[in-house]
Design a protein around this motif. Structure first.
Motif, PDB file in Angstrom:
ATOM      1  N   GLU A 244       1.262   2.466 -29.816  1.00 21.92           N
ATOM      2  CA  GLU A 244      -0.047   3.127 -29.888  1.00 21.92           C
ATOM      3  C   GLU A 244      -0.249   4.057 -28.691  1.00 21.92           C
ATOM      4  OE1 GLU A 244      -1.945   2.936 -32.432  1.00 21.92           O
ATOM      5  OE2 GLU A 244      -1.225   1.152 -33.504  1.00 21.92           O
ATOM      6  N   GLU A 245       0.178   3.610 -27.505  1.00 20.90           N
ATOM      7  CA  GLU A 245       0.063   4.455 -26.304  1.00 20.90           C
ATOM      8  C   GLU A 245       0.882   5.732 -26.460  1.00 20.90           C
ATOM      9  OE1 GLU A 245       1.330   2.056 -23.063  1.00 20.90           O
ATOM     10  OE2 GLU A 245      -0.320   0.619 -23.249  1.00 20.90           O
ATOM     11  N   ARG A 246       2.112   5.590 -27.000  1.00 14.69           N
ATOM     12  CA  ARG A 246       2.963   6.767 -27.181  1.00 14.69           C
ATOM     13  C   ARG A 246       2.364   7.712 -28.223  1.00 14.69           C
ATOM     14  NH1 ARG A 246       4.969   3.137 -24.281  1.00 14.69           N
ATOM     15  NH2 ARG A 246       7.127   3.170 -23.530  1.00 14.69           N
ATOM     16  N   MET A 247       1.713   7.163 -29.230  1.00 16.61           N
ATOM     17  CA  MET A 247       1.072   8.017 -30.235  1.00 16.61           C
ATOM     18  C   MET A 247      -0.037   8.846 -29.619  1.00 16.61           C
ATOM     19  SD  MET A 247       0.935   5.591 -33.639  1.00 16.61           S
ATOM     20  CE  MET A 247       0.283   6.897 -34.685  1.00 16.61           C
ATOM     21  N   THR A 248      -0.800   8.245 -28.746  1.00 15.92           N
ATOM     22  CA  THR A 248      -1.864   8.984 -28.063  1.00 15.92           C
ATOM     23  C   THR A 248      -1.282  10.138 -27.264  1.00 15.92           C
ATOM     24  OG1 THR A 248      -3.264   7.017 -27.953  1.00 15.92           O
ATOM     25  CG2 THR A 248      -3.744   8.798 -26.401  1.00 15.92           C
ATOM     26  N   ALA A 249      -0.189   9.861 -26.551  1.00 14.80           N
ATOM     27  CA  ALA A 249       0.442  10.909 -25.748  1.00 14.80           C
ATOM     28  C   ALA A 249       1.015  12.017 -26.627  1.00 14.80           C
ATOM     29  CB  ALA A 249       1.535  10.297 -24.878  1.00 14.80           C
ATOM     30  N   LEU A 250       1.653  11.642 -27.731  1.00 17.08           N
ATOM     31  CA  LEU A 250       2.219  12.656 -28.618  1.00 17.08           C
ATOM     32  C   LEU A 250       1.133  13.497 -29.282  1.00 17.08           C
ATOM     33  CD1 LEU A 250       5.162  10.727 -30.352  1.00 17.08           C
ATOM     34  CD2 LEU A 250       5.344  12.657 -28.759  1.00 17.08           C
ATOM     35  N   ARG A 251       0.041  12.864 -29.658  1.00 19.82           N
ATOM     36  CA  ARG A 251      -1.065  13.635 -30.250  1.00 19.82           C
ATOM     37  C   ARG A 251      -1.579  14.691 -29.277  1.00 19.82           C
ATOM     38  NH1 ARG A 251      -2.950   8.387 -32.501  1.00 19.82           N
ATOM     39  NH2 ARG A 251      -2.594   8.431 -34.769  1.00 19.82           N
ATOM     40  N   ALA A 252      -1.615  14.336 -28.002  1.00 23.96           N
ATOM     41  CA  ALA A 252      -2.051  15.309 -26.990  1.00 23.96           C
ATOM     42  C   ALA A 252      -1.074  16.478 -26.907  1.00 23.96           C
ATOM     43  CB  ALA A 252      -2.192  14.619 -25.636  1.00 23.96           C
ATOM     44  N   GLN A 253       0.231  16.184 -27.031  1.00 22.71           N
ATOM     45  CA  GLN A 253       1.226  17.255 -26.990  1.00 22.71           C
ATOM     46  C   GLN A 253       1.191  18.100 -28.268  1.00 22.71           C
ATOM     47  OE1 GLN A 253       4.644  14.604 -25.944  1.00 22.71           O
ATOM     48  NE2 GLN A 253       4.955  16.052 -24.281  1.00 22.71           N
ATOM     49  N   ILE A 254       0.889  17.476 -29.386  1.00 23.81           N
ATOM     50  CA  ILE A 254       0.773  18.222 -30.647  1.00 23.81           C
ATOM     51  C   ILE A 254      -0.411  19.186 -30.575  1.00 23.81           C
ATOM     52  CG2 ILE A 254       0.271  17.999 -33.120  1.00 23.81           C
ATOM     53  CD1 ILE A 254       1.793  15.250 -32.910  1.00 23.81           C
ATOM     54  N   GLY A 255      -1.497  18.713 -30.043  1.00 31.24           N
ATOM     55  CA  GLY A 255      -2.586  19.617 -29.711  1.00 31.24           C
ATOM     56  C   GLY A 255      -3.682  19.772 -30.731  1.00 31.24           C
ATOM     57  N   GLY A 256      -3.751  18.916 -31.744  1.00 37.52           N
ATOM     58  CA  GLY A 256      -4.854  19.026 -32.703  1.00 37.52           C
ATOM     59  C   GLY A 256      -4.569  18.204 -33.938  1.00 37.52           C
ATOM     60  N   PRO A 257      -5.588  17.575 -34.521  1.00 41.18           N
ATOM     61  CA  PRO A 257      -5.387  16.699 -35.682  1.00 41.18           C
ATOM     62  C   PRO A 257      -4.976  17.424 -36.950  1.00 41.18           C
ATOM     63  CG  PRO A 257      -7.734  16.993 -35.245  1.00 41.18           C
ATOM     64  CD  PRO A 257      -7.006  17.627 -34.096  1.00 41.18           C
ATOM     65  N   ASP A 258      -5.197  18.730 -37.001  1.00 40.80           N
ATOM     66  CA  ASP A 258      -4.881  19.480 -38.218  1.00 40.80           C
ATOM     67  C   ASP A 258      -3.458  20.037 -38.222  1.00 40.80           C
ATOM     68  OD1 ASP A 258      -7.446  19.050 -39.195  1.00 40.80           O
ATOM     69  OD2 ASP A 258      -8.226  20.831 -38.174  1.00 40.80           O
ATOM     70  N   ARG A 259      -2.764  19.892 -37.106  1.00 39.77           N
ATOM     71  CA  ARG A 259      -1.391  20.397 -37.050  1.00 39.77           C
ATOM     72  C   ARG A 259      -0.435  19.410 -37.710  1.00 39.77           C
ATOM     73  NH1 ARG A 259      -1.502  22.910 -30.901  1.00 39.77           N
ATOM     74  NH2 ARG A 259      -2.383  24.928 -31.536  1.00 39.77           N
ATOM     75  N   LYS A 260       0.495  19.940 -38.472  1.00 39.72           N
ATOM     76  CA  LYS A 260       1.520  19.115 -39.104  1.00 39.72           C
ATOM     77  C   LYS A 260       2.691  18.926 -38.145  1.00 39.72           C
ATOM     78  CE  LYS A 260       0.485  20.144 -43.945  1.00 39.72           C
ATOM     79  NZ  LYS A 260       0.178  18.747 -44.333  1.00 39.72           N
ATOM     80  N   THR A 261       3.499  17.911 -38.436  1.00 39.68           N
ATOM     81  CA  THR A 261       4.632  17.592 -37.570  1.00 39.68           C
ATOM     82  C   THR A 261       5.927  17.556 -38.365  1.00 39.68           C
ATOM     83  OG1 THR A 261       4.277  15.219 -37.875  1.00 39.68           O
ATOM     84  CG2 THR A 261       3.235  16.246 -35.959  1.00 39.68           C
ATOM     85  N   VAL A 262       6.953  18.144 -37.783  1.00 40.73           N
ATOM     86  CA  VAL A 262       8.333  17.986 -38.250  1.00 40.73           C
ATOM     87  C   VAL A 262       9.041  17.138 -37.203  1.00 40.73           C
ATOM     88  CG1 VAL A 262      10.516  19.139 -38.764  1.00 40.73           C
ATOM     89  CG2 VAL A 262       8.345  20.209 -39.437  1.00 40.73           C
ATOM     90  N   VAL A 263       9.540  15.977 -37.601  1.00 42.48           N
ATOM     91  CA  VAL A 263      10.091  15.011 -36.649  1.00 42.48           C
ATOM     92  C   VAL A 263      11.589  14.847 -36.863  1.00 42.48           C
ATOM     93  CG1 VAL A 263      10.116  12.553 -36.008  1.00 42.48           C
ATOM     94  CG2 VAL A 263       7.938  13.743 -36.344  1.00 42.48           C
ATOM     95  N   ARG A 264      12.318  14.823 -35.765  1.00 44.95           N
ATOM     96  CA  ARG A 264      13.718  14.394 -35.798  1.00 44.95           C
ATOM     97  C   ARG A 264      13.955  13.470 -34.608  1.00 44.95           C
ATOM     98  NH1 ARG A 264      17.696  18.543 -36.365  1.00 44.95           N
ATOM     99  NH2 ARG A 264      19.132  16.784 -36.325  1.00 44.95           N
ATOM    100  N   VAL A 265      14.778  12.450 -34.812  1.00 49.27           N
ATOM    101  CA  VAL A 265      15.155  11.520 -33.751  1.00 49.27           C
ATOM    102  C   VAL A 265      16.663  11.326 -33.838  1.00 49.27           C
ATOM    103  CG1 VAL A 265      14.896   9.202 -32.808  1.00 49.27           C
ATOM    104  CG2 VAL A 265      12.917  10.349 -33.824  1.00 49.27           C
ATOM    105  N   ASP A 266      17.363  11.769 -32.810  1.00 47.73           N
ATOM    106  CA  ASP A 266      18.831  11.718 -32.809  1.00 47.73           C
ATOM    107  C   ASP A 266      19.359  11.481 -31.410  1.00 47.73           C
ATOM    108  OD1 ASP A 266      19.777  12.400 -35.532  1.00 47.73           O
ATOM    109  OD2 ASP A 266      18.708  14.288 -35.195  1.00 47.73           O
ATOM    110  N   ARG A 267      20.616  11.068 -31.367  1.00 54.50           N
ATOM    111  CA  ARG A 267      21.388  11.206 -30.139  1.00 54.50           C
ATOM    112  C   ARG A 267      21.935  12.638 -30.089  1.00 54.50           C
ATOM    113  NH1 ARG A 267      25.864   8.898 -30.766  1.00 54.50           N
ATOM    114  NH2 ARG A 267      25.625   8.424 -32.984  1.00 54.50           N
ATOM    115  N   THR A 268      22.216  13.130 -28.877  1.00 59.93           N
ATOM    116  CA  THR A 268      22.823  14.463 -28.786  1.00 59.93           C
ATOM    117  C   THR A 268      24.305  14.350 -29.107  1.00 59.93           C
ATOM    118  OG1 THR A 268      22.995  14.168 -26.389  1.00 59.93           O
ATOM    119  CG2 THR A 268      21.171  15.513 -27.214  1.00 59.93           C
ATOM    120  N   GLU A 269      24.555  13.924 -30.306  1.00 59.10           N
ATOM    121  CA  GLU A 269      25.895  13.782 -30.863  1.00 59.10           C
ATOM    122  C   GLU A 269      26.198  15.049 -31.663  1.00 59.10           C
ATOM    123  OE1 GLU A 269      29.127  13.477 -32.694  1.00 59.10           O
ATOM    124  OE2 GLU A 269      28.678  11.910 -31.219  1.00 59.10           O
TER     125      GLU A 269
END
Length: 455
Positions: A244-269
């Motif tokens: 939940e704490e990380r979600m709060t931080a990410l929402r701040a970086q996203i910058g607004g509730p109406d913005r959509k997100t494209v997410v990827r999670v990888d190793r730099t492989e």
């Protein structure tokens, strides 16, 4: 890995592993290799003190710099690979490394015990172990793709033969997808020069018999076990306070509730194709300016194999391209790419929950559990843009937006389609994706293999 989580202390199993560093080697010298159960979560662990130079040559020189590159088809073939004297010295270390595991297993396994050997680092172990202990029930699991025969054939002929006979020492050779299993069968036929025979029963999986003078013939049965996501664990873990704490931080970086997100999670492989993913996102913003300030690409690229120069260079390229996209399109109140390169599992789960679109575009991947995990925990549903070269595509492709991982323009258009998808369709796709992704949870994945081995 999660698939082996079913092996609890109560199973009386023994894990065999190699010492990685000075601390491990000191523990081996202090205990003789049988680690204290208080230090291993109650598991019985036999740790091998393989000489550091042998480990480095086998693990980095062969497993990660040759076999990984072959199975993921990563070579720039005008320049590489070069199988000269240096490679032959490294291959001798790989043989010694595998022999050390085979010796330890032969010495420690009970009569008729089940032995499950994991992955390409130990491809020779099944054959070596069968020679030492023919009473054992042996399985090998390949967690990577398996190369097509024409690409595998770039390996020296004798190495192809050794690898085929290594895997065919097992009673069962298991893979993540039918495609990888079929590739292995074709490579075995090529590597053995026709000195093998496929077995095709009317009911049940296929098999293959090596017909070589140096070995008694026996059948290796081929299994396909598509490892799924652990839904119960993920859903519980994704709602803990640190997430939940990380979600709060990410929402701040996203910058607004109406913005959509494209997410990827990888190793730099190298095989994860992060750079082309960033270029596709850049193309999306160039071709569809209506998405500017309305979407943020949350890209987690956690460093991998930084002891290899090519991986350090790739990590730097990922950071450079992400920075270039931000410089080209960013504004005072909008950062198009939020890139994190420090591993943080809670933050990854937070991104999963926030995802409107998941981008999984590997050049080649044995499975890719991220493609399975995001739909399981996404709060409002997500569209999956998925490479046809990911093993997960065999199970999820019908419910995803499929892309050619090399086609940046095509991937950009798939991102546009995914972002434009209406809520009802996205929710329906997510439901189907989650059902397919959790069809074979980790504990059952392991138990199925043990049952088929006769355990």
């Amino acid at each position: 890995m999660s698939g082996l989580s079913a092996i609890g202390p109560e199973t009386d199993a023994v894990w065999v592993c190699a010492a990685l560093g000075g601390g491990d080697r000191e523990a081996v010298r202090r205990t003789g290799g049988a680690l204290e159960v208080g230090d291993t979560g109650g598991q019985r662990v036999r740790m091998l003190d393989i000489p550091a130079e042998v480990y480095a040559a086998a693990y980095n020189g062969v497993a990660n710099s040759v076999l990984w590159f072959v199975h993921h088809m990563l070579y720039q073939t005008p320049l590489e690979p070069v199988f000269g004297a240096e490679f032959r010295a490294q291959w001798a270390a790989y043989e010694a490394y595998n022999a050390a595991f085979a010796d330890a297993l032969a010495d420690g396994a009970a009569l008729g015990a089940a032995v499950l050997v994991q992955d390409y680092h130990l491809a020779l172990v099944p054959g070596m172990l069968r020679e030492r202990r023919p009473d054992l029930r042996i399985a090998h699991f390949s967690h990577t793709p398996w190369a097509p025969a024409e690409y595998f054939a770039m390996l020296p002929d004798d190495i192809q033969r050794q690898l085929a006979l290594g895997i065919l020492g097992a009673d069962r050779a298991n893979f993540l997808t039918h495609r990888w299993a079929e590739n292995f069968l074709a490579c075995a036929e090529t590597g053995l020069g026709g000195q093998c025979e496929r077995v095709r029963p009317e009911d049940g999986p296929p098999g293959i018999v090596a017909l070589v003078p140096e070995r008694k013939a026996h059948t290796t049965w081929i299994g396909v076990h598509g490892l799924g996501a652990d839904a119960d664990f993920l859903r519980e873990r994704a709602h803990r306070p640190d997430v939940e704490e990380r979600m709060t931080a990410l929402r701040a970086q996203i910058g607004g509730p109406d913005r959509k997100t494209v997410v990827r999670v990888d190793r730099t492989e190298l095989s994860k194709n992060i750079v082309r993913g960033l270029l596709a996102y850049r193309q999306l913003l160039a071709d569809h300016p209506e998405w500017r300030k309305r979407v943020v690409h949350i890209a987690f690229a956690y460093p991998s194999r930084q002891d290899l120069a090519v991986y350090r260079e790739y990590t730097a390229e990922v950071e450079q391209v992400a920075g270039a996209v931000n410089a080209e399109f960013g504004t005072a109140d909008w950062q198009p790419v939020v890139l994190h390169v420090k591993d943080d599992f809670a933050r990854s789960l937070a991104a999963y929950r926030l995802a409107d679109v998941a981008l999984v575009n590997p050049i080649r991947d044995g499975m890719n559990l991220v493609a399975k995990e995001i739909p399981v925990v996404s709060d409002t549903g997500c569209a999956l843009v998925l490479s046809r070269e990911a093993g997960a595509h065999e199970e999820l492709g019908a419910h995803a937006l499929t892309v050619n991982p090399y086609d940046v323009m095509g991937t950009a258009e798939a991102l546009h389609e995914a972002l434009s998808m209406d809520d009802a369709e996205r929710a329906a796709r997510t439901e189907r994706l989650a059902a397919a992704a959790t069809a074979l949870p980790p504990a059952q994945w392991f138990l199925d293999q043990l049952r088929e081995l006769g355990g």
